[in-house]
Design an enzyme around this catalytic site. Structure first.
Site, PDB file in Angstrom:
ATOM      1  N   ASP A   1     -54.133  -6.127  16.020  1.00 26.37           N
ATOM      2  CA  ASP A   1     -52.845  -5.646  16.531  1.00 26.37           C
ATOM      3  C   ASP A   1     -52.583  -6.262  17.905  1.00 26.37           C
ATOM      4  OD1 ASP A   1     -50.564  -4.001  16.413  1.00 26.37           O
ATOM      5  OD2 ASP A   1     -51.556  -2.389  17.524  1.00 26.37           O
ATOM      6  N   HIS A   2     -51.315  -6.560  18.205  1.00 26.77           N
ATOM      7  CA  HIS A   2     -50.890  -6.972  19.553  1.00 26.77           C
ATOM      8  C   HIS A   2     -51.842  -7.927  20.265  1.00 26.77           C
ATOM      9  CE1 HIS A   2     -47.344  -4.567  20.358  1.00 26.77           C
ATOM     10  NE2 HIS A   2     -47.928  -3.536  19.789  1.00 26.77           N
TER      11      HIS A   2
ATOM     12  N   GLY B   1     -47.384   5.620  22.242  1.00 28.96           N
ATOM     13  CA  GLY B   1     -47.939   6.846  22.824  1.00 28.96           C
ATOM     14  C   GLY B   1     -46.982   8.017  22.739  1.00 28.96           C
TER      15      GLY B   1
ATOM     16  N   ALA C   1     -45.280   5.203  16.195  1.00 23.06           N
ATOM     17  CA  ALA C   1     -44.745   6.260  15.321  1.00 23.06           C
ATOM     18  C   ALA C   1     -45.337   7.627  15.629  1.00 23.06           C
ATOM     19  CB  ALA C   1     -44.988   5.905  13.866  1.00 23.06           C
TER      20      ALA C   1
HETATM   21 ZN   LIG Z   1     -47.738  -1.668  19.139  1.00 21.08          ZN
END
Ligand SMILES: [Zn+2]
Length: 280
Positions: A81-82, A179, A208
């Site tokens: 991720d990221h 967050g 989410a």
């Molecule tokens: Zn993200």
């Protein structure tokens, strides 16, 4: 078994469902997520990377996550991720990750296009798919900072970006934040609609955690097929530790606390898997 390719994402987008991508920081979280997938019979994606690598070591966390995914009865993807580091992205592809996210949201459009396309070419050669981002989702990935959303994804630019890069999935900024925050995030569903009409790849919703289920499900009606969930699992883990800590301290029972944390993460992951599959 490993979840490979984007067919599961495309199927999900077509049927207004989504796969969760749960962040895992350690062995117990990986096991909890895989167990939730097996318990529900639903495919899942595990995000293993970034700060979790700094905590546990890249190769160590990658290997244990990939081992658990391969051994699972259900399809489990392993995703970075990221990442803004090509070194990290290519190392994860070498290790066998099924997908990676190149986050070029801080780059100028042309640089983001060029680098994303480079990552896509390399990943496709290695049977992996790529998620990218045009506008950064605000907030911190690992701690809740009460973030407020600012810039949003422009539908026309998103169409141009996807066409120019050949990317397989696009993370959208539509009012979502990383967050938990004290004021609820306001999701721009009209914008998401417009992006979904112009972009022919599955969309990804970050941040989410904390959104009401009905808002998440409204996003699933608009081509969102992957939903990243992190904070809710971290909270479940930490609350379970807090609840069991004093009892465990009486007998110095570490395993009891780790087991309770794993069980709590499994419960939350199971609920979210069923919700995103509209199986509740
Ligand atoms: Zn993200």
């Amino acid at each position: 078994m490993l979840l490979q390719g984007t067919a599961a994402l495309s199927d999900a987008a077509d049927s207004h469902r989504a796969l969760p991508a749960f962040s895992a920081y350690n062995l117990e979280m990986v096991q909890a997520i895989v167990a939730a997938s097996e318990r529900t019979g639903l495919p899942v994606i595990i995000n293993a990377g970034a700060s979790a690598f700094r905590h546990g070591g890249r190769t160590e966390l990658a290997r244990l996550t990939l081992d658990a995914a391969v051994s699972s009865d259900t399809p489990v993807g392993v995703h970075l991720d990221h990442s803004r580091s090509l070194e990290e992205i290519f190392a994860c592809l070498e290790l066998g990750y099924t997908s990676v996210m190149f986050d070029g949201s801080d780059l100028a459009f042309a640089d983001n296009v060029r680098t994303t396309r480079h990552v896509v070419n390399r990943a496709h050669q290695m049977n992996a798919w790529v998620e990218a981002e045009l506008v950064g989702v605000t907030g911190d990935e690992d701690v809740s900072t009460n973030a407020v959303s600012n810039a949003m994804t422009d539908p026309a630019l998103a169409e141009e970006f996807v066409a120019a890069t050949g990317v397989d999935a696009l993370s959208v900024a539509i009012g979502n934040v990383h967050g938990f925050s004290s004021t609820p995030a306001v999701i721009d569903l009209d914008r998401l609609d417009a992006i979904g009409r112009r972009v022919n790849v599955p969309l990804v919703l970050h941040g989410a955690s904390g959104l009401p289920d009905e808002v998440v499900l409204a996003c699933l009606d608009r081509r969102v097929a992957k939903v990243n969930v992190n904070t809710e699992l971290r909270r479940a883990y930490l609350e379970a530790v807090e609840e069991d800590l004093s009892r465990a301290l009486e007998t110095s029972d570490l395993v009891a606390v780790l087991g309770a944390a794993r069980e709590a993460v499994n419960e939350v992951a199971t609920r979210i898997l069923l919700m995103l599959a509209r199986a509740e």
